[in-house]
Write an enzyme that holds these catalytic residues in place. Structure first.
Site, short mmCIF file in Angstrom:
data_model
loop_
_atom_site.label_atom_id
_atom_site.label_comp_id
_atom_site.label_asym_id
_atom_site.label_seq_id
_atom_site.Cartn_x
_atom_site.Cartn_y
_atom_site.Cartn_z
N THR A 138 0.85 -1.36 -0.29
CA THR A 138 -0.07 -0.24 -0.47
C THR A 138 0.92 1.24 -0.10
O THR A 138 1.83 1.84 0.08
CB THR A 138 -0.96 -0.24 1.21
OG1 THR A 138 -1.40 -1.42 1.44
CG2 THR A 138 -2.35 0.79 1.07
N GLY A 177 2.10 -3.53 8.20
CA GLY A 177 2.62 -3.03 10.24
C GLY A 177 4.43 -3.99 9.84
O GLY A 177 5.10 -4.57 9.02
N GLU A 418 -5.83 -6.51 4.05
CA GLU A 418 -5.72 -7.45 3.43
C GLU A 418 -7.22 -7.78 2.38
O GLU A 418 -7.83 -8.70 2.06
CB GLU A 418 -6.29 -8.80 3.96
CG GLU A 418 -5.07 -9.21 4.70
CD GLU A 418 -3.69 -9.82 4.08
OE1 GLU A 418 -3.88 -10.09 3.61
OE2 GLU A 418 -3.01 -8.62 4.49
C1 LIG Z 1 -4.43 -1.85 10.78
C2 LIG Z 1 -3.94 -1.71 9.44
C3 LIG Z 1 -2.47 -3.00 9.15
C4 LIG Z 1 -2.37 -2.94 7.15
N1 LIG Z 1 -1.05 -3.16 6.63
C5 LIG Z 1 -0.59 -3.21 6.05
C6 LIG Z 1 0.76 -4.34 5.09
O1 LIG Z 1 1.27 -4.84 6.09
N2 LIG Z 1 0.88 -3.86 4.03
C7 LIG Z 1 0.61 -3.36 2.80
O2 LIG Z 1 0.59 -2.98 1.98
N3 LIG Z 1 -0.43 -2.07 3.27
C8 LIG Z 1 -0.67 -2.56 4.38
N4 LIG Z 1 -2.36 -2.34 4.78
C9 LIG Z 1 -3.22 -0.95 4.36
C10 LIG Z 1 -4.48 -1.39 3.25
O3 LIG Z 1 -4.32 -2.97 3.23
C11 LIG Z 1 -4.92 -1.33 2.21
O4 LIG Z 1 -5.72 0.48 3.87
C12 LIG Z 1 -6.39 -1.72 2.57
O5 LIG Z 1 -6.53 -2.98 1.09
C13 LIG Z 1 -7.55 -0.79 1.94
O6 LIG Z 1 -6.68 -0.08 0.23
P1 LIG Z 1 -7.09 2.06 0.49
O7 LIG Z 1 -6.25 2.19 1.99
O8 LIG Z 1 -6.25 2.44 -0.29
O9 LIG Z 1 -8.69 1.98 0.18
P2 LIG Z 1 -9.35 2.89 0.06
O10 LIG Z 1 -9.55 1.30 -2.27
O11 LIG Z 1 -9.08 3.76 -1.00
O12 LIG Z 1 -10.78 2.37 0.22
C14 LIG Z 1 -11.40 4.04 0.01
C15 LIG Z 1 -13.09 3.93 0.25
O13 LIG Z 1 -13.42 3.62 -1.21
C16 LIG Z 1 -14.48 2.41 -1.95
N5 LIG Z 1 -13.27 1.20 -3.10
C17 LIG Z 1 -12.27 1.65 -2.85
N6 LIG Z 1 -12.87 1.45 -4.66
C18 LIG Z 1 -13.29 0.55 -5.11
C19 LIG Z 1 -14.13 -0.06 -6.06
N7 LIG Z 1 -13.36 -0.42 -7.08
N8 LIG Z 1 -15.52 0.23 -6.32
C20 LIG Z 1 -16.30 0.11 -5.34
N9 LIG Z 1 -16.01 1.14 -3.58
C21 LIG Z 1 -14.83 1.11 -3.90
C22 LIG Z 1 -13.83 0.80 -0.42
O14 LIG Z 1 -14.48 -0.11 -0.33
C23 LIG Z 1 -13.70 1.95 0.92
O15 LIG Z 1 -14.80 2.95 1.08
C24 LIG Z 1 -3.16 -1.89 6.21
C25 LIG Z 1 -4.00 -0.98 6.81
C26 LIG Z 1 -4.89 -1.05 7.65
C27 LIG Z 1 -5.60 -0.41 8.63
#
Ligand SMILES: Cc1cc2nc3c(=O)[nH]c(=O)nc-3n(C[C@H](O)[C@H](O)[C@H](O)COP(=O)(O)OP(=O)(O)OC[C@H]3O[C@@H](n4cnc5c(N)ncnc54)[C@H](O)[C@@H]3O)c2cc1C
Length: 638
Positions: A138, A177, A418
Site C-alpha cells: 500500500t 505492519g 488484506e
Molecule cells: C491496521 C492496518 C494494517 C495494514 N497493513 C498493511 C500491510 O502490512 N501491508 C500493506 O501493504 N498494506 C497494509 N494496510 C493497508 C491496507 O491493505 C489498505 O488500507 C486496504 O487494502 C484498503 O486500501 P485503501 O486504503 O486504498 O482504501 P481505498 O481503496 O481507498 O478505500 C476507500 C473507500 O473506497 C471504496 N472503494 C475502493 N475501490 C472501490 C471500487 N472499485 N468499487 C467500489 N468501492 C471502492 C472502499 O470500499 C472504501 O470505502 C494496512 C491497513 C491497516 C488499516
C-alpha cells in the site's frame, strides 16, 4: 457459595450436552487444541507476558516492548513457522503480535512468487528472525488499486540491477505492519520499468536496514506512521526510496524474470492470489474466536448480572430478558458457523496449495472467491459482535477491564486490511456471475431446480435468496447493456449495491453449507444442540434480509411472522445451553482479559479490586496538574 458464583454454577448444571465433545469440534484437531491450551498456560504462568489489568493505562512504547517480550517467550514454547501455532498468539494476548506480518504475509509470498533458490536463500533466515520483512504494497495514494501503485523499479541494463524510487508523496509506502521499527527487509511492490516500458507491479525483496546497527540504509526513509484506533503495538510504517539500487535477484522470479537482459513471464499470473490466502485464511480462522471471547464474557456476565425483580420478588438475571437473548444468541449461533467455516477453509486452502505446487490451478479462483467472501463477511461480523457484546454488558462493558473494547478495536482493521471488504465482495460477485462455477458454488448449476422447489426449509430459503438476487443483478446488467453505458459504468454506477448484496448472501449460504457438514460428522451427543444453532443462524439471516423472498412472493407475511415465533422457540431451547456453548471454547480468565466474565462469576469483587488495586492512575496518587489547577482558585466569570 458466593451468590453470583452460584448463579453461574446453576447455569452450568442446566447444560444438557457434553461440553468437551463440542470443544473437540471447535478446535478441529489435537494439534490446534494443544497449541491454544499451551499458549493460554504460558501466558498465565510467565509474569513478563501475562495479560495485565493495567495494560490500557500504559503508554504505547511500554505496550510495544511487552509485545516483543511476548514474541521472545512464545518463540521458546511454540513452533512459529507453523500457522496453527501462530493462531493463539493473535487472539489470546493483549496487543498484536510482532512478526505476524512477516510470517503470515511475506513468507507465503516468497514461497509462491519466489523461485526455489530465492526461497532457500531467504526462507530459513525468517525462522531464526535474522530477517523480519514487512509486506510493503500500500502507498499513501493507492491501496486497493494495486495496478496503479507508483513506486518504480527501473531495470538498468548497464549494471544489471534495479533502481527503486519513490517519485511523489503519494507513492510513499504507508501502512505496512512491522515496517516502523522491526523489519530489516521489506517485500516492496513496485512498477517494473524495463527498456522504458511499464511491465506491471511486481514484488521485490529489499534490505532496508543495516544488519548490525538496524539503522535505515542510505537511500531509504522509514519510520512509524503514528497512533491509530487500535493496534497500538503494531509499528505500521512509511517507506520511501531515493534512487536506491537493489540487485537483480531482488525480483521474485517464479513467474516473471529478467535473464540475459530479456524480460519474460511464466505460468499463471493469478498465482499472486495464493500468497494472500494465508493471511486471509488466518483472519477467518482466528478472529471469530475473539468474537467467542466477547460472547463468553457477555453470556457469563448476563447470567450473573441481575436487574429488576420478577413476580416471586427475585431479581432476574438479565439473560432472562428476551431482548438480551436477541443480542447474544443469534450471534453465538453465527459464531459456531464461522468457526466451522474457518476450519473448512483451512482444508480448502491447504488442498489448493498442494495443487498449485504441482502447477494445477483448477481450484485457485474458487478458493480465492470463498476466502474473499468469508474474509469480508466474518471480519465485519466480529467487530459488530464485539460492539453488541459490549452493549449487552451495560456500563461495565464500556470499561477496558471487561476485555471487550480491545477486542473491538483490535479486530476493526481486519475490515480494511488484506483487501478492503467491499472491494473483496465485488470480486466475489464477479466470480459468481461467471456461467459455470463448480465446487461450493454449484448452486449456480441448479438454478431451475432451486426456483421450482417450494420448500421453506431454511437452507433452501438461503439458496433461493442467493439465486434470486443473482438472477436479478444479471438481468439488470443485461438490460442496461445497450443503453449507452459501458460494462464498467454499469458495474460501478448501476448495480454496485446489488453486487455487494449477492456476495454477502453467498458468504451466508457457504457458512450454512459448512455448518450442515459439521453437524453430519459431529458426535451424536452434540448434534441436536448444533442443529438448533444452525437453525437459529439461518433463521436470523433470513429475518435480517427478507425482502427478496417477500417481494418474489416466495414467503408470505404470515410465514414471516411464524419465523419470528420459531426464533423465540429456539431462544427458549438454547438459553439453558448458552453457557456450555461458550465454555466449550475453554478460554482461561487471563486469556479473556476480563474482570466481569471470569469462570467463578464474581464480577463486582473483581471490578472493584481492579479499579482500586490494579489501576495505576490511582496508585500514583493525584496528578500534580490537579493540585496546580486547584491551587489557582479559578474565579467564576459572572
Ligand atoms: C491496521 C492496518 C494494517 C495494514 N497493513 C498493511 C500491510 O502490512 N501491508 C500493506 O501493504 N498494506 C497494509 N494496510 C493497508 C491496507 O491493505 C489498505 O488500507 C486496504 O487494502 C484498503 O486500501 P485503501 O486504503 O486504498 O482504501 P481505498 O481503496 O481507498 O478505500 C476507500 C473507500 O473506497 C471504496 N472503494 C475502493 N475501490 C472501490 C471500487 N472499485 N468499487 C467500489 N468501492 C471502492 C472502499 O470500499 C472504501 O470505502 C494496512 C491497513 C491497516 C488499516
Amino acid at each position: 457459595m458466593h451468590p453470583t458464583t452460584q448463579l453461574l454454577q446453576e447455569a452450568r448444571d442446566r447444560v444438557t450436552f457434553p461440553v468437551q465433545d463440542l470443544t473437540k469440534l471447535i478446535y478441529g484437531n489435537e494439534e490446534i487444541y494443544e497449541t491454544f491450551m499451551k499458549a493460554q498456560k504460558v501466558i498465565a504462568s510467565e509474569p513478563s507476558i501475562r495479560n495485565h489489568p493495567d495494560y490500557h493505562n500504559w503508554g504505547r512504547k511500554e505496550q510495544i516492548i511487552k509485545s516483543y517480550e511476548k514474541l521472545r517467550v512464545m518463540h521458546q514454547h511454540l513452533n512459529l513457522a507453523n500457522a496453527a501455532h501462530w493462531a493463539p498468539m493473535l487472539s489470546l494476548f493483549q496487543g498484536t503480535t510482532p512478526s505476524a506480518v512477516s510470517f503470515g504475509m511475506t513468507v507465503p509470498a516468497l514461497r509462491f512468487l519466489g523461485t526455489d533458490e530465492q526461497f532457500n536463500l531467504w526462507g530459513p533466515k525468517f525462522l531464526t528472525m535474522e530477517i523480519v520483512a514487512a509486506y510493503a504494497q500500500t502507498e499513501i495514494g493507492h491501496g486497493s488499486d494495486v495496478q496503479n501503485l507508483e513506486t518504480t523499479a527501473t531495470y538498468d541494463s548497464q549494471t544489471n540491477d534495479f533502481v527503486l524510487h519513490t517519485p511523489s508523496v503519494s507513492a510513499v509506502k504507508f501502512w505496512p505492519g512491522e515496517l516502523g521499527f522491526l523489519s530489516n527487509y521489506a517485500l516492496v511492490y513496485a512498477k517494473l520499468i524495463f527498456n522504458g516500458k511499464n511491465k506491471g507491479v511486481h514484488p521485490f525483496m529489499v534490505q532496508i536496514r543495516d544488519n548490525a546497527t538496524h539503522k535505515p540504509l542510505q537511500g531509504v526513509v522509514v519510520g512509524d506512521i503514528g497512533p491509530k484506533l487500535g493496534y497500538s503495538t503494531k509499528d505500521n510504517g512509511f517507506l520511501a526510496f531515493e534512487n536506491y539500487r537493489i540487485p537483480l535477484n531482488s525480483l521474485l522470479a517464479r513467474y516473471v524474470r529478467i535473464e540475459n537482459g530479456q524480460f519474460s513471464k511464466h505460468g499463471n499470473e493469478k498465482i499472486s492470489y495464493a500468497s494472500m490466502m494465508v493471511s486471509r485464511q488466518l483472519i477467518i480462522f482466528v478472529y471469530p474466536r475473539m468474537a467467542a471471547q466477547s460472547l463468553t464474557v457477555a453470556i457469563r456476565y448476563s447470567i450473573t448480572r441481575q436487574q429488576f425483580t420478577n413476580d416471586k420478588r427475585e431479581e432476574n438475571s438479565v439473560l432472562e430478558y428476551q431482548t438480551q437473548q436477541d443480542k447474544l444468541l443469534p450471534r453465538l449461533a453465527t459464531c459456531y458457523g464461522m468457526i466451522f467455516a474457518g476450519l473448512r477453509i483451512m482444508e480448502l486452502v491447504d488442498d489448493n496449495f498442494h495443487r498449485v505446487q504441482k502447477k494445477d490451478f483448477s481450484t485457485l479462483q474458487q478458493s480465492h472467491a470463498i476466502l474473499s467472501a468469508l474474509k469480508a463477511w466474518s471480519s465485519q461480523w466480529v467487530v459488530d459482535t464485539a460492539e453488541w457484546c459490549r452493549l449487552s454488558c451495560g456500563g461495565h462493558g464500556y470499561a477496558h477491564y471487561s476485555g471487550i473494547p480491545a477486542i473491538y478495536f483490535d479486530t476493526a482493521p481486519n475490515v480494511t486490511l488484506e483487501g478492503e471488504n467491499q472491494v473483496m465482495y465485488l470480486q466475489v460477485a464477479r466470480y459468481l456471475l461467471q456461467e459455470k462455477v463448480p465446487f461450493y458454488f454449484n448452486f449456480v448449476l441448479h438454478i431451475k431446480e432451486t426456483l421450482a422447489n417450494q420448500s421453506t426449509d431454511f437452507g433452501q430459503l438461503l439458496k433461493l435468496t442467493l439465486t434470486l438476487q443473482l438472477i436479478s443483478v444479471a438481468k439488470k446488467i443485461k438490460d442496461t447493456i445497450g443503453t449507452g453505458k459501458n460494462f464498467q459504468q454499469i458495474w460501478n454506477e448501476v448495480v454496485g449495491v446489488q453486487l455487494l448484496s449477492v456476495a454477502q448472501r453467498y458468504a451466508e449460504y457457504f457458512t450454512y453449507l459448512v455448518f450442515q457438514e459439521y453437524i453430519s460428522s459431529a458426535n451424536p451427543s452434540v448434534k441436536e444442540v448444533l442443529q438448533q444453532m444452525c437453525d437459529l443462524y439461518s433463521l436470523q439471516v433470513i429475518l435480517d434480509n427478507p425482502n427478496t423472498l417477500i417481494e418474489s412472493g416466495r414467503i408470505t407475511v404470515d410465514q414471516f411472522k411464524q419465523f419470528n415465533e420459531i426464533k423465540i422457540d429456539l431462544f427458549n431451547k438454547l438459553k439453558p445451553q448458552a453457557l456450555g456453548l461458550v465454555e466449550a471454547f475453554n478460554f482461561t480468565d487471563n486469556a479473556l482479559r476480563t474482570c466481569i466474565g471470569c469462570h467463578d462469576g464474581k464480577p463486582y469483587e473483581y471490578i472493584y479490586e481492579w479499579a482500586t488495586k490494579e489501576n495505576s492512575v490511582n496508585i500514583k496518587g493525584v496528578p500534580q496538574a490537579v493540585n496546580d489547577l486547584m491551587g489557582t482558585k479559578i474565579k467564576a466569570r459572572l
